[in-house]
Design a protein around this motif. Structure first.
Motif, mmCIF file in Angstrom:
data_model
loop_
_atom_site.group_PDB
_atom_site.id
_atom_site.type_symbol
_atom_site.label_atom_id
_atom_site.label_comp_id
_atom_site.label_asym_id
_atom_site.label_seq_id
_atom_site.Cartn_x
_atom_site.Cartn_y
_atom_site.Cartn_z
ATOM 1 N N LEU A 150 36.781 61.590 8.765
ATOM 2 C CA LEU A 150 37.684 60.870 9.670
ATOM 3 C C LEU A 150 37.586 59.362 9.465
ATOM 4 O O LEU A 150 38.598 58.651 9.459
ATOM 5 C CB LEU A 150 37.349 61.234 11.121
ATOM 6 N N SER A 164 36.642 55.728 15.433
ATOM 7 C CA SER A 164 36.614 57.036 14.767
ATOM 8 C C SER A 164 35.614 57.973 15.435
ATOM 9 O O SER A 164 35.884 59.168 15.594
ATOM 10 C CB SER A 164 36.264 56.867 13.290
ATOM 11 N N ILE A 167 37.134 59.217 18.618
ATOM 12 C CA ILE A 167 38.219 60.157 18.329
ATOM 13 C C ILE A 167 37.656 61.518 17.920
ATOM 14 O O ILE A 167 38.128 62.569 18.369
ATOM 15 C CB ILE A 167 39.141 59.581 17.234
ATOM 16 N N PHE A 168 36.612 61.510 17.088
ATOM 17 C CA PHE A 168 36.001 62.775 16.680
ATOM 18 C C PHE A 168 35.393 63.492 17.877
ATOM 19 O O PHE A 168 35.516 64.717 18.013
ATOM 20 C CB PHE A 168 34.938 62.552 15.607
ATOM 21 N N PHE A 171 38.322 65.183 19.720
ATOM 22 C CA PHE A 171 39.119 66.244 19.094
ATOM 23 C C PHE A 171 38.319 67.195 18.211
ATOM 24 O O PHE A 171 38.808 68.263 17.854
ATOM 25 C CB PHE A 171 40.261 65.623 18.278
ATOM 26 N N CYS A 175 39.979 67.285 13.115
ATOM 27 C CA CYS A 175 40.821 66.285 13.776
ATOM 28 C C CYS A 175 41.710 65.532 12.783
ATOM 29 O O CYS A 175 42.785 65.065 13.156
ATOM 30 C CB CYS A 175 39.994 65.319 14.609
ATOM 31 N N ARG A 178 44.829 67.406 12.617
ATOM 32 C CA ARG A 178 45.577 67.218 13.872
ATOM 33 C C ARG A 178 46.274 65.874 13.891
ATOM 34 O O ARG A 178 47.414 65.750 14.340
ATOM 35 C CB ARG A 178 44.633 67.330 15.075
ATOM 36 N N ILE A 179 45.572 64.836 13.414
ATOM 37 C CA ILE A 179 46.155 63.496 13.407
ATOM 38 C C ILE A 179 47.327 63.426 12.439
ATOM 39 O O ILE A 179 48.366 62.821 12.742
ATOM 40 C CB ILE A 179 45.081 62.444 13.049
ATOM 41 N N HIS A 403 33.258 63.917 26.516
ATOM 42 C CA HIS A 403 34.144 63.028 25.765
ATOM 43 C C HIS A 403 33.919 61.566 26.115
ATOM 44 O O HIS A 403 34.727 60.711 25.785
ATOM 45 C CB HIS A 403 35.605 63.398 26.037
#
Length: 738
Positions: A150, A164, A167-168, A171, A175, A178-179, A403
């Motif tokens: 990522l 990053s 974000i990881f 998701f 990921c 997905r992005i 998260h």
């Protein structure tokens, strides 16, 4: 990134000197075959034994010498058996020590890491390693691989390694795919990624400009953006119009997309004053929940305190005072109703009334908790009442979910233990925080809200105090009599004149409110600097760092906070060889600077002198930089009641605080306040803003500028329009809980 001046360095990680687990900032020692080199940067997954490829520049640290500052870090997994053994023995995979590492490598050799990641069932066949442990090892390795992948992908678009990691965490593995499918997920969380950045990635991935994912994300982005302007919802027609312009898309397509989102409840529609409004699901639920809990409080109030008149007489005799009729009404309402809003301007006796309520409840054996939105406000109410007051975040025991989002440990399942909760400075409380308060409030507990409804509303979304008052279903007592002692203060009397639309007295030279007329902006700036550096310190012994605060209506312009901060920093804390400094973005901070946190950060750990520790520095907290440590890239800040160490990454949420906007000053009081008074945009020069600024001063208030600006602000009674649903929901004839 300017690649022309960047160097590449490749080597094996020999030692982890330091790592910040929260943002991934790491100091490592690597061997390039000939020598050991210290490298620093965001490298959360780098472990002992890894081969790393770094891109960056060499720098010379005053204390630690030559080191490599890495902007990117590509990690190559060890492939030789000896390197794998060293890697696993280092603790890179939690739960594996030296002996387990030896058994794994002996069994699987150079395929060890591949087997651990992709065939955990084979690992579980080894004696002493359970199936759950093997699966945990697999997950850790997949996470490490996923984060590295990522970082490389997002790094091409200028998105930081810190973002990053967040974000990881949100998701998980996969990921990147997905992005690529929907880059707009990046701007829908608290990752610091703008819609424009997501749009750029979408173009690279060949997504159509009118694709459903783009239109849906754009509409949500506009709603979320307007939360920062205080709105909990927007009129549907307005949202359609703004979305079409922002996305440069056909209005009909935007309308179809919005209808789909309303149908699948990605957005929530509701009717307010016969007009259709659109909410995010979170804010709609939040305001509906607040409404339902308040109706429960009013329907099932706590048991009334008996003999109130006699208790009031006892307080009057003990303190040698006689309460005014409205004060007695407030005391009685607080002790007989389930809820009370106590409001009024400075000098009207709110604190005296509050002290009587607390005293009577304690005499009756009731437990009372006190709280306020900010540390300064909590400290102030604690000093005025003599009882401990906590910030709302501390009272509700903030923590974090998986998260890294803030959650409160006090909630419906773990409620506050008290008979009454008093919240001061409620004008500052936004919808999300107030919802959390209501969730933590036990049934039968009194709720007493104290605030000045004429001050500016909260920085966050919502219009909580005004909506509660304007609903007319909640007991409200507005104190309006200025007591004799307070009448001696021109700050107090002028504040009341301002809020009533009258010109304040500007020609007094022997009180606490002064007006210094200057008709040129440059002269205004020079006077402000002189007041901070010479006149006020010499006349009153005030410190520009601890006692004096410059408040400005605007950030921009010659008399905005940005320019004033630049000039005040040079005057009060000039550049010196003895003062380390660091440039973060466009700001150069140095030891001794006065700074303010401009965004809630729940991750920063703080310490107090008594040994108490906690986490979270919040929007509006003001402190002084005590130390800048360039080796580990940290900034130590004293926030008066606590100390915190910032990484450089977190320091991007700092601003100078020699001058702050009036909005950012809410909840704080200062011994001396200086306000520039010069013409500016009408949307920032209005009555309530001037009133809020004036009421921030405890002992001395100085306006510098021209009287025409004061007159304009007094006469401009516009209030910032805020769209919210709480008042409407309170007036509805339903009381179901949400």
């Amino acid at each position: 990134m300017n690649n022309e001046n960047l160097l590449q360095l490749e080597g094996t990680v020999e030692n982890i000197v330091y790592r910040n687990e929260q943002n991934g900032y790491t100091v490592i020692e690597i061997s390039d075959g000939d020598d050991y080199i210290t490298a620093v940067g965001i490298m959360p997954q780098a472990g002992i034994g890894d081969t790393v490829k770094l891109t960056g520049t060499y720098t010379n640290h005053r204390s630690y010498g030559r080191q490599f500052s890495a902007q990117t870090c590509e990690i190559c997994r060890p492939t030789e058996s000896a390197d794998i053994l060293r890697y696993l023995s280092s603790g890179a995979v939690k739960g594996i020590g030296a002996s387990t590492a030896q058994r794994l490598v002996a069994e699987f050799g150079e395929a060890t890491l591949d087997v651990m990641e992709n065939q955990p069932e084979r690992v579980a066949l080894l004696k002493g390693i359970s199936k759950s442990k093997a699966e945990d090892f697999s997950l850790q390795l997949k996470t490490n691989t996923g984060v590295r992948t990522l970082m490389l992908y997002l790094g091409e678009y200028g998105i930081s390694n810190t973002a990053s990691v967040k974000i990881f965490n949100a998701f998980g593995p996969g990921c990147v795919d997905r992005i690529k499918e929907n880059p707009y997920i990046l701007c829908q969380g608290d990752f610091g990624v703008s819609f424009e950045s997501a749009d750029f990635i979408a173009k690279k991935e060949n997504l159509e400009p009118d694709s459903s994912v783009r239109l849906r994300a754009g509409i949500t982005y506009i709603l979320k953006h307007n939360e920062h302007n205080g709105h909990t919802c927007l009129p549907k027609e307005k949202l359609l119009e703004v979305s079409a312009g922002f996305l440069k898309a056909d209005l009909e397509k935007i309308s179809e997309c919005m209808d789909e989102m309303l149908f699948d409840r990605s957005l929530i529609g509701d009717t307010i004053d016969d007009n259709e409004f659109v909410f995010t699901p979170q804010l709609h639920l939040s305001e509906m929940y607040i409404s339902s809990r308040i109706k429960m409080l009013l329907k099932f109030p706590s048991e009334k305190i008996k003999d109130i008149d006699r208790e009031i007489e006892k307080c009057e005799k003990a303190d040698g005072i006689i309460y005014a009729d409205l004060q007695k009404k407030a005391i009685t309402s607080a002790l007989t109703e389930g809820m009370l809003v106590l409001t009024g301007g400075p000098g009207t006796g709110k604190t005296t009334t509050l002290n009587a309520i607390i005293k009577i409840m304690k005499n009756k054996g009731k437990k009372v908790l006190l709280s306020a939105p900010t540390g300064r406000a909590a400290q102030r109410i604690s000093e005025l009442t003599g009882d401990e007051a906590k910030t709302l975040h501390r009272l509700l025991e903030v923590s974090w979910d998986k998260h890294d989002n803030p959650v409160f440990n006090k909630n419906e399942r773990n409620q506050l233990k008290c008979d009454a909760l008093i919240v001061d400075e409620v004008s500052m409380v936004d919808t999300f925080i107030f919802e959390s308060v209501m969730r933590a409030l036990p049934l039968g507990c009194r709720l007493i809200l104290v605030g000045d409804s004429d001050q500016l509303p909260s920085v966050g979304p919502g219009n909580v105090l005004s909506d509660l008052i304007n609903s007319n279903i909640i007991p409200v007592v507005r104190l309006n009599e200025i007591f004799r002692q307070a009448q001696q203060s021109l700050i107090v009397t002028n504040a009341h004149k301002i809020v009533n639309g009258q010109m304040p007295v500007l020609n007094s030279a022997d009180n606490d409110f002064f007006f210094l007329q200057r008709n040129i902006k440059g002269d205004v700036t020079n006077v402000i600097i002189d007041l901070c550096t010479n006149r006020l310190p010499n006349a009153y012994g005030y410190s520009a760092f601890e006692n004096i605060q410059v408040l400005a209506p605007s950030k921009k312009g010659e008399l905005g906070t940005a320019e004033l901060n630049f000039k005040l920093q040079n005057a009060l804390n000039p550049k010196s060889e003895n003062k380390p400094e660091v440039t973060i973005g466009s700001k150069t901070f140095r030891t001794g600077d006065k700074v303010m946190q401009i965004k809630n950060n729940y991750d920063i750990r703080w310490f107090k002198d008594d040994g108490e520790t906690g986490e979270g520095i919040f929007n509006g907290d003001i402190g002084i930089i005590e130390k800048i440590d360039k080796k580990v890239k940290t900034i130590k800040i004293n926030f008066y009641d606590k100390t915190a160490a910032y990484t450089y990454d977190y320091a991007s949420d700092l601003d100078f605080a020699y001058a702050v906007t009036v909005h950012k000053s809410q909840g704080n009081e200062f011994d001396a306040v200086i306000i520039p008074m010069f013409s500016g945009p009408p949307q920032l020069y209005y009555r309530n803003l001037l009133y809020t600024a004036v009421t921030r001063a405890k002992k001395t208030l100085i306006l510098v500028g021209n009287p025409q600006t004061v007159e304009y602000m007094v006469n401009n009674n516009r209030r910032t329009k805020r769209y919210s649903g709480l008042k409407e929901f309170l007036l509805r004839d339903d009381d179901g809980l949400y």
